[in-house]
Motif scaffolding. Structure first.
Motif, short mmCIF file in Angstrom:
data_model
loop_
_atom_site.label_atom_id
_atom_site.label_comp_id
_atom_site.label_asym_id
_atom_site.label_seq_id
_atom_site.Cartn_x
_atom_site.Cartn_y
_atom_site.Cartn_z
N ALA A 1 -11.84 -31.58 16.36
CA ALA A 1 -12.77 -30.47 16.57
C ALA A 1 -12.69 -29.47 15.42
CB ALA A 1 -12.45 -29.78 17.89
N THR A 2 -11.50 -29.23 14.90
CA THR A 2 -11.35 -28.26 13.79
C THR A 2 -11.70 -28.87 12.44
OG1 THR A 2 -8.99 -28.82 13.63
CG2 THR A 2 -9.59 -26.91 15.00
N LEU A 3 -11.81 -30.19 12.37
CA LEU A 3 -12.23 -30.84 11.12
C LEU A 3 -13.74 -31.09 11.10
CD1 LEU A 3 -9.36 -33.46 10.62
CD2 LEU A 3 -9.81 -31.42 9.24
N LEU A 4 -14.42 -30.77 12.20
CA LEU A 4 -15.85 -31.04 12.31
C LEU A 4 -16.63 -30.08 11.41
CD1 LEU A 4 -17.89 -32.78 13.91
CD2 LEU A 4 -18.03 -30.89 15.55
N ALA A 5 -17.66 -30.57 10.77
CA ALA A 5 -18.52 -29.73 9.93
C ALA A 5 -19.93 -30.33 9.89
CB ALA A 5 -17.94 -29.62 8.51
N PRO A 6 -20.98 -29.51 9.94
CA PRO A 6 -20.88 -28.05 10.13
C PRO A 6 -20.65 -27.71 11.60
CG PRO A 6 -23.16 -28.72 9.99
CD PRO A 6 -22.37 -29.96 9.76
N LEU A 7 -20.23 -26.44 11.87
CA LEU A 7 -19.94 -26.01 13.24
C LEU A 7 -20.89 -24.88 13.59
CD1 LEU A 7 -17.99 -26.50 15.63
CD2 LEU A 7 -16.57 -24.65 14.72
N ASP A 8 -22.08 -25.26 14.08
CA ASP A 8 -23.05 -24.23 14.49
C ASP A 8 -22.91 -23.96 15.98
OD1 ASP A 8 -24.11 -26.46 15.69
OD2 ASP A 8 -25.70 -26.73 14.20
N GLU A 9 -23.75 -23.11 16.51
CA GLU A 9 -23.64 -22.70 17.92
C GLU A 9 -23.85 -23.88 18.86
OE1 GLU A 9 -22.62 -19.81 19.10
OE2 GLU A 9 -22.25 -19.32 16.99
N GLN A 10 -24.81 -24.74 18.54
CA GLN A 10 -25.05 -25.90 19.40
C GLN A 10 -23.84 -26.83 19.42
OE1 GLN A 10 -28.62 -28.05 18.48
NE2 GLN A 10 -28.22 -29.67 19.97
N ALA A 11 -23.22 -27.00 18.25
CA ALA A 11 -22.03 -27.85 18.17
C ALA A 11 -20.88 -27.24 18.96
CB ALA A 11 -21.63 -28.06 16.71
N ASP B 1 -4.36 -26.97 12.44
CA ASP B 1 -5.61 -26.75 13.16
C ASP B 1 -6.16 -25.36 12.89
OD1 ASP B 1 -5.43 -29.29 14.18
OD2 ASP B 1 -4.56 -28.67 16.09
N LEU B 2 -5.28 -24.37 12.83
CA LEU B 2 -5.74 -23.00 12.61
C LEU B 2 -6.34 -22.86 11.20
CD1 LEU B 2 -5.93 -20.34 14.07
CD2 LEU B 2 -3.71 -19.70 13.14
N LEU B 3 -5.71 -23.47 10.20
CA LEU B 3 -6.24 -23.43 8.84
C LEU B 3 -7.60 -24.13 8.77
CD1 LEU B 3 -3.11 -24.12 6.61
CD2 LEU B 3 -4.55 -22.08 6.56
N HIS B 4 -7.69 -25.29 9.41
CA HIS B 4 -8.95 -26.04 9.40
C HIS B 4 -10.07 -25.24 10.07
CE1 HIS B 4 -6.33 -29.92 9.24
NE2 HIS B 4 -6.50 -29.39 8.03
N HIS B 5 -9.73 -24.56 11.18
CA HIS B 5 -10.77 -23.79 11.87
C HIS B 5 -11.20 -22.60 11.03
CE1 HIS B 5 -13.21 -22.27 15.08
NE2 HIS B 5 -12.56 -21.10 15.06
N LEU B 6 -10.29 -21.97 10.36
CA LEU B 6 -10.66 -20.86 9.48
C LEU B 6 -11.63 -21.33 8.41
CD1 LEU B 6 -7.27 -18.97 9.01
CD2 LEU B 6 -9.37 -18.03 9.98
N LEU B 7 -11.36 -22.52 7.89
CA LEU B 7 -12.26 -23.06 6.87
C LEU B 7 -13.62 -23.38 7.47
CD1 LEU B 7 -11.91 -23.59 3.85
CD2 LEU B 7 -11.50 -25.98 4.40
N GLN B 8 -13.64 -23.80 8.76
CA GLN B 8 -14.92 -24.03 9.43
C GLN B 8 -15.76 -22.76 9.48
OE1 GLN B 8 -13.45 -25.65 13.22
NE2 GLN B 8 -14.76 -27.46 12.89
N ARG B 9 -15.07 -21.63 9.61
CA ARG B 9 -15.75 -20.34 9.79
C ARG B 9 -15.96 -19.60 8.47
NH1 ARG B 9 -14.40 -19.26 15.30
NH2 ARG B 9 -15.69 -17.38 15.23
#
Length: 700
Positions: free
Chosen positions: A561-571, A636-644
């Motif tokens: 989930a944290t490696l997923l891209a792009p991460l928009d509202e629907q995703a 996971d936290l680093l990956h999610h930050l990169l998602q955002r």
């Protein structure tokens, strides 16, 4: 002088002749005095013997003691060589021998009766007779032998199978090596024999009491002439009135004699042998109760003559029967284990058979239950049982497979998988039985035995886990492949599954949602229905594997989930829905509350997804303030930050959703599982940020 002159020689010869005459007169006088003394003593002896015949028992023993003293003195005088051949004395020898025999016979009978009746004064009177005869040790030894003989007779009578059963029913009456005719008769025999054994304990307690009374007399009475205690006359090393070594020695002889007689009875009758071997704990309990009662309630116990040393002596006497019992216990378990693993006829169900497992459980339980009341015996039995069940552990290891066939989770269970599942079932049932045994032993205070079973429980638990671990490992890998499908197709474009593409689960419900959800659901549903349903009974080793699988699945869900891209509202909305579905599905595998940080992390991630992106500079702090965020791994936290991250910052794995991107994510994910996974993630994120324009400080 002989060759000298006559005036010297003649006086010398006269003196010499007179001296010889004087010596002869003196010798004759001594002989005469001895004869007179013997005559006087004989008269007194005769008189005391006559008075002993007319007086009561107590008075008779006193007269016999005086007579014995006279007789002993006469024997001493007549032992002189210079009295041989005197008619006066020779004529008395037969009478003296007869009198000696009569005194000994009456004193022996009196001592035997007094000991049996536990009459200390009468014992003392009888012993005084033997003391006067100089035969105290022989008398005490004879009394001891008589008590042991009676004890042996009591044991032989109690275990005499020829007197069991109905005298009118010859079929139920046992002879040498024979047993009861049927199960009903066997039950009656067994009940009667144990009733007799309980009565036998009273008989043995009586012998102990008799011996103690004899001990007390020996320790109190003294020799009238030397003032020595009779105990000191009996044993020159005795240390006064409190010396109870004679009694302690008798206790040991009594226990050994009783057990030896039991062994002889067992050799004569197979039914008795089976009874004493199988029900040895009951016999041991009876003897321990005898020891405890004697210690607490008898005069011997209150005087400190029955202690731990006597208990050890008694148990040492039981070694032969104990060894037979332990050997039988080990043999029965070993035979049951061998039967469990014996090749079955063609056409029989694959794996270990339920009937054989039930038989093994019954034997193990009965073996432990029989000795649970006595901690020392329970420990011995536990070690024997553990040694026998080591065969079970070894055989399980031999037939448990970890080959590709076992790891291939398909639509049907293969023979190799069925064997592993059968091994698990047997090991789990045995572990549960041993766990119950362990708890009962701890409750009863048999800590040492409980620890033996605890160690055995761990070994058998390892067998159970080893048998089914390949299933969980294979499923874990398959789940990772399934979850990686989230990178193969854009999440917001994932259509609901068409009816002809959906797999029905065991409840008939249609799987829906993104491809990775459908594939993971299919794997889990199939595993639950085909494999987990056969992993019975539940056990702690199985629960650990289930929790491990759920933990790994949640960790993989958070990672992908944290490696997923792009991460928009629907995703985000789709991910939250998928997480909820996964929680519900994994809840059927394990209790998610027991999973720990992984469950906390996935619940925290659902909240983190909806934290506002801006201002980005404060986003890391705001994410860490979310309840449960500390459970997320640094990766996971680093990956999610990169998602955002702001627009222009590429994802960890660039490129559109595709099979190629999925494989690259899997390669990267494998590196994250290494011990330095956090460092790998940090380096990768920093590299991405550098490529995006040097915002390394923000990443720090």
């Amino acid at each position: 002088l002989v060759s000298g002159p006559p005036w010297i020689r003649e006086p010398f010869e006269v003196v010499k002749s007179k001296t010889v005459q004087l010596e002869h007169l003196q010798a004759a006088g001594e002989i005469l005095r001895a004869v007179i003394r013997i005559r006087d003593l004989s008269d007194k002896l005769e008189r005391h013997m006559a008075q002993g015949d007319v007086k009561g028992e107590a008075g008779a023993m006193k007269e016999l003691a005086l007579a014995a003293g006279h007789l002993n003195e006469i024997r001493g005088i007549m032992s002189r060589a210079d009295l041989e051949g005197i008619d006066e004395l020779e004529s008395r020898r037969a009478w003296l021998d007869s009198t000696d025999t009569q005194i000994r016979a009456r004193a022996t009978q009196a001592l035997t009766d007094a000991v049996q009746m536990r009459q200390q004064q009468e014992i003392a009177n009888a012993l005084q007779v033997f003391l006067a005869l100089g035969a105290l040790p022989e008398a005490v030894e004879r009394a001891e032998r008589e008590m042991l003989k009676l004890a042996r007779n009591a044991v032989a009578t109690a275990l005499d199978t020829s007197t069991l059963g109905d005298a009118s029913d010859e079929k139920a009456r046992g002879g040498r090596g024979k047993g009861p005719a049927n199960a009903t008769a066997a039950g009656a025999w067994k009940a009667e024999l144990w009733t007799r054994m309980e009565a036998l304990m009273d008989a043995l307690a009586g012998k102990v009491s008799q011996a103690w009374n004899l001990q007390r007399v020996l320790a109190k009475k003294r020799d009238p002439q030397t003032h020595q205690l009779l105990l000191e006359v009996l044993d020159s090393e005795a240390r006064g009135e409190r010396d109870t070594r004679w009694f302690a020695a008798f206790w040991g002889k009594l226990m050994r004699a009783a057990v030896e007689q039991m062994m002889q009875a067992a050799d004569r009758a197979t039914f008795v042998k089976g009874l004493l071997t199988a029900d040895y704990p009951r016999l041991r309990a009876l003897l321990l109760a005898l020891w405890l009662t004697t210690r607490r309630e008898s005069d011997a116990g209150r005087n400190g003559a029955v202690g731990d040393a006597e208990r050890s002596e008694m148990l040492a006497a039981l070694d032969a029967l104990q060894n037979q019992h332990l050997t039988r216990a080990g043999t029965r378990i070993t035979e049951s284990v061998n039967a469990l693993f014996t090749a079955k006829p063609q056409g029989s169900p694959v794996g270990l058979q339920a009937a054989d497992i039930a038989s093994l459980l019954k034997i193990v339980s009965a073996t432990a239950q029989g000795s649970r009341a006595e901690p020392e015996l329970a420990a011995l039995v536990a070690r024997k049982a553990a040694g026998a069940l080591a065969l079970f552990v070894g055989r399980c290891a031999e037939i448990t497979k970890d080959a590709a066939e076992v790891r291939t989770l398909s639509a049907s269970v293969s023979n190799a998988q069925a064997r592993n599942l059968a091994v698990y079932s047997a090991a789990a049932q045995l572990r549960a039985s041993i766990e119950t045994i362990e708890a009962g032993l701890r409750k009863g205070g048999a800590v040492e035995a409980a620890q033996v079973y605890a160690n055995l429980k761990g070994q058998i638990g390892e067998c159970a886990a080893k048998a089914v671990a390949p299933f969980f490992e294979s499923l874990g890998k398959s789940l990772e492949d399934a979850m990686s499908l989230v990178h193969a197709t854009p999440l917001d474009l994932a259509p609901p599954a068409a009816p002809d593409q959906e797999e029905d689960d065991e409840d008939g419900e249609e799987a829906s949602g993104p491809a990775y959800v459908r594939e993971a659901t299919k794997l889990l549903e199939g595993f639950l229905s085909r494999y987990m349903s056969r992993m019975t009974p539940p056990s702690r080793p199985l629960a650990l594997l289930q929790e491990g699988l759920a933990r790994r699945a949640l960790e993989l869900l958070a990672r992908h989930a944290t490696l997923l891209a792009p991460l928009d509202e629907q995703a985000k909305m789709q991910l939250v829905q998928d997480m909820t579905n996964f929680e519900e599905l994994l809840g059927r595998v394990a209790s998610l509350k027991e999973v720990g940080a992984a469950y906390t992390a996935i619940r925290a991630l659902r909240r983190i997804l909806f934290v506002d992106d801006l201002p980005f500079a404060t986003l890391p702090d705001r994410l860490r303030q979310v309840d449960g965020a500390e459970a997320l791994t640094p990766q996971d936290l680093l990956h999610h930050l990169l998602q955002r991250a702001p627009a222009g910052v590429p994802p960890i794995v660039p490129g559109p959703a595709s099979e190629a991107r999925r494989k690259e994510v899997l390669t990267y994910s494998a590196r994250l599982d290494a011990p330095d996974g956090a460092a790998v993630a940090k380096a990768r994120v920093l590299e991405v940020l550098r490529q995006a324009g040097g915002v390394e400080g923000a990443a720090d």
